[in-house]
Motif scaffolding. Structure first.
Motif, short mmCIF file in Angstrom:
data_model
loop_
_atom_site.label_atom_id
_atom_site.label_comp_id
_atom_site.label_asym_id
_atom_site.label_seq_id
_atom_site.Cartn_x
_atom_site.Cartn_y
_atom_site.Cartn_z
N UNK A 84 0.22 -5.86 5.50
CA UNK A 84 0.26 -5.11 6.39
C UNK A 84 1.06 -3.74 5.93
N UNK A 85 2.05 -3.88 5.40
CA UNK A 85 2.89 -2.77 5.11
C UNK A 85 2.15 -1.95 3.84
N UNK A 86 1.88 -2.53 3.04
CA UNK A 86 0.90 -1.94 2.03
C UNK A 86 -0.19 -0.78 2.47
N UNK A 87 -0.87 -1.74 3.66
CA UNK A 87 -2.18 -1.00 4.13
C UNK A 87 -1.58 0.45 4.87
N UNK A 88 -0.24 0.45 5.45
CA UNK A 88 0.14 1.70 5.96
C UNK A 88 0.42 2.53 5.06
N UNK A 89 1.38 2.09 4.03
CA UNK A 89 1.70 3.07 3.00
C UNK A 89 0.48 3.88 2.40
N UNK A 90 -0.62 2.71 1.81
CA UNK A 90 -1.79 3.21 0.99
C UNK A 90 -2.68 3.76 2.20
N UNK A 91 -2.64 4.09 3.26
CA UNK A 91 -3.44 4.34 4.18
C UNK A 91 -3.85 6.00 4.20
N UNK A 92 -5.20 6.45 4.48
CA UNK A 92 -5.53 7.64 4.04
C UNK A 92 -4.71 8.73 4.62
N UNK A 93 -4.46 8.68 5.90
CA UNK A 93 -3.64 9.68 6.72
C UNK A 93 -2.31 9.83 5.90
N UNK A 94 -1.55 8.65 5.47
CA UNK A 94 -0.43 8.89 4.52
C UNK A 94 -0.58 9.39 3.17
N UNK A 95 -1.53 8.65 2.55
CA UNK A 95 -1.61 9.26 1.13
C UNK A 95 -2.10 10.69 0.95
#
Length: 313
Positions: A84-95
């Motif tokens: 879950x936390x990796x999916x946020x960190x690697x999400x398109x909006x963040x990257x």
């Protein structure tokens, strides 16, 4: 001191920072994105922060004392992973936001859960992240943090504070204060007289992108409200450590924003899959005392993750 209520709003489907957001970031050293996460995403990330089994182990918990007798707790890891936390960190909006701010491709340096329990204190000294990441052998300050408010962040529970525009100072000398590094107190006093102090009061789901060169801190939590945050640090892909990567950088494999909710709660199967910085090494790395690097050295990365390490350009 001002409370940061910058108007930066994006509807669901946000993919990247706007030109106006980017101008704010470069002028002020930070930009606040309101509502980057919706309520369902916040609830999911909060559960991951609080229920992650590997966070319960003492060896994966770093407690940093402050000069006032309080303490803050954190868990720090290198590989963002596919939980879950990796999916946020690697999400398109963040990257995509990170890439725009840094002006090029980025890699993941580390992520950390930051927890200030009610009435626990937990001051973070005024510092620049690059002030001590410099001592981790990064040559350039082309680095930033995406700071996600998982609980509401207020003055009372010790919200993030930033000296607006202070990235223009260049790198300041840093010294040990308590269990942490802090910028030269005399220089901080001069800077505080020159730059506006901004309290970044945040709702759960808001995010702050801030430069590794901007001066920031937070007061202790002397309220009855917990302060929980997730912070992911990134460096430009052409700016890896020159040696002794005790916190190794990992490649960023971008995922769709929708993946966070689609996958639901996913916890790390074991500590090796995300490469934790253990408690003892974490405290030594935070202090940066004399010859600290002699006791740290390079972190051994499990063989099954070797292909995910960031490669020098």
């Amino acid at each position: 001191a001002a409370a940061a209520r910058q108007r930066v709003s994006h509807a669901r489907g946000f993919q990247s920072l706007t030109e106006a957001d980017l101008a704010t970031y470069h002028r002020d050293g930070f930009v606040i994105v309101r509502g980057l996460l919706d309520r369902g995403e916040v609830d999911l990330v909060r559960r991951a922060c609080l229920e992650e089994p590997v966070f319960q182990a003492a060896e994966n918990t770093i407690r940093l004392g402050d000069a006032a007798g309080g303490a803050t707790r954190l868990h720090l890891w290198s590989n963002p992973g596919d939980g879950t936390l990796g999916n946020l960190t690697r999400s398109r909006r963040v990257v995509q936001g990170v890439k725009r701010c840094l002006g090029g491709d980025a890699v993941h340096y580390h992520s950390k859960v930051l927890l200030k329990e009610p009435q626990s204190g937990g001051i973070w000294n005024w510092h620049q992240d690059y002030g001590y990441w410099y001592k981790d052998f990064f040559l350039f300050p082309h680095m930033l943090t995406a700071y996600f408010a998982i609980d509401p962040q207020t003055r009372a529970n010790g919200c993030l504070k930033i000296l607006r525009g202070s990235q223009e100072l260049g790198r300041l000398d840093h010294v040990q204060i308590g269990d942490q590094q802090g910028a030269d107190p005399e220089r901080v006093a001069w800077a505080a007289a020159h730059f506006e102090e901004v309290y970044c009061e945040l709702d759960a789901g808001d995010c702050v992108f801030f430069s590794a060169s901007v001066l920031h801190s937070s007061q202790g939590n002397h309220s009855d409200q917990r302060r929980l945050a997730l912070a992911s640090a990134f460096t430009r892909a052409d700016n890896l450590q020159q040696r002794d990567a005790y916190i190794p950088c990992f490649a960023l494999e971008e995922v769709a924003d929708e993946k966070l909710l689609q996958d639901g709660l996913r916890l790390a199967p074991c500590a090796d899959d995300v490469v934790f910085l253990d408690s003892d090494r974490g405290k030594r790395g935070a202090k940066k005392d004399d010859n600290y690097e002699d006791g740290l050295g390079e972190t051994a990365v499990p063989q099954h993750l070797a292909s995910k390490l960031a490669k020098a350009l």
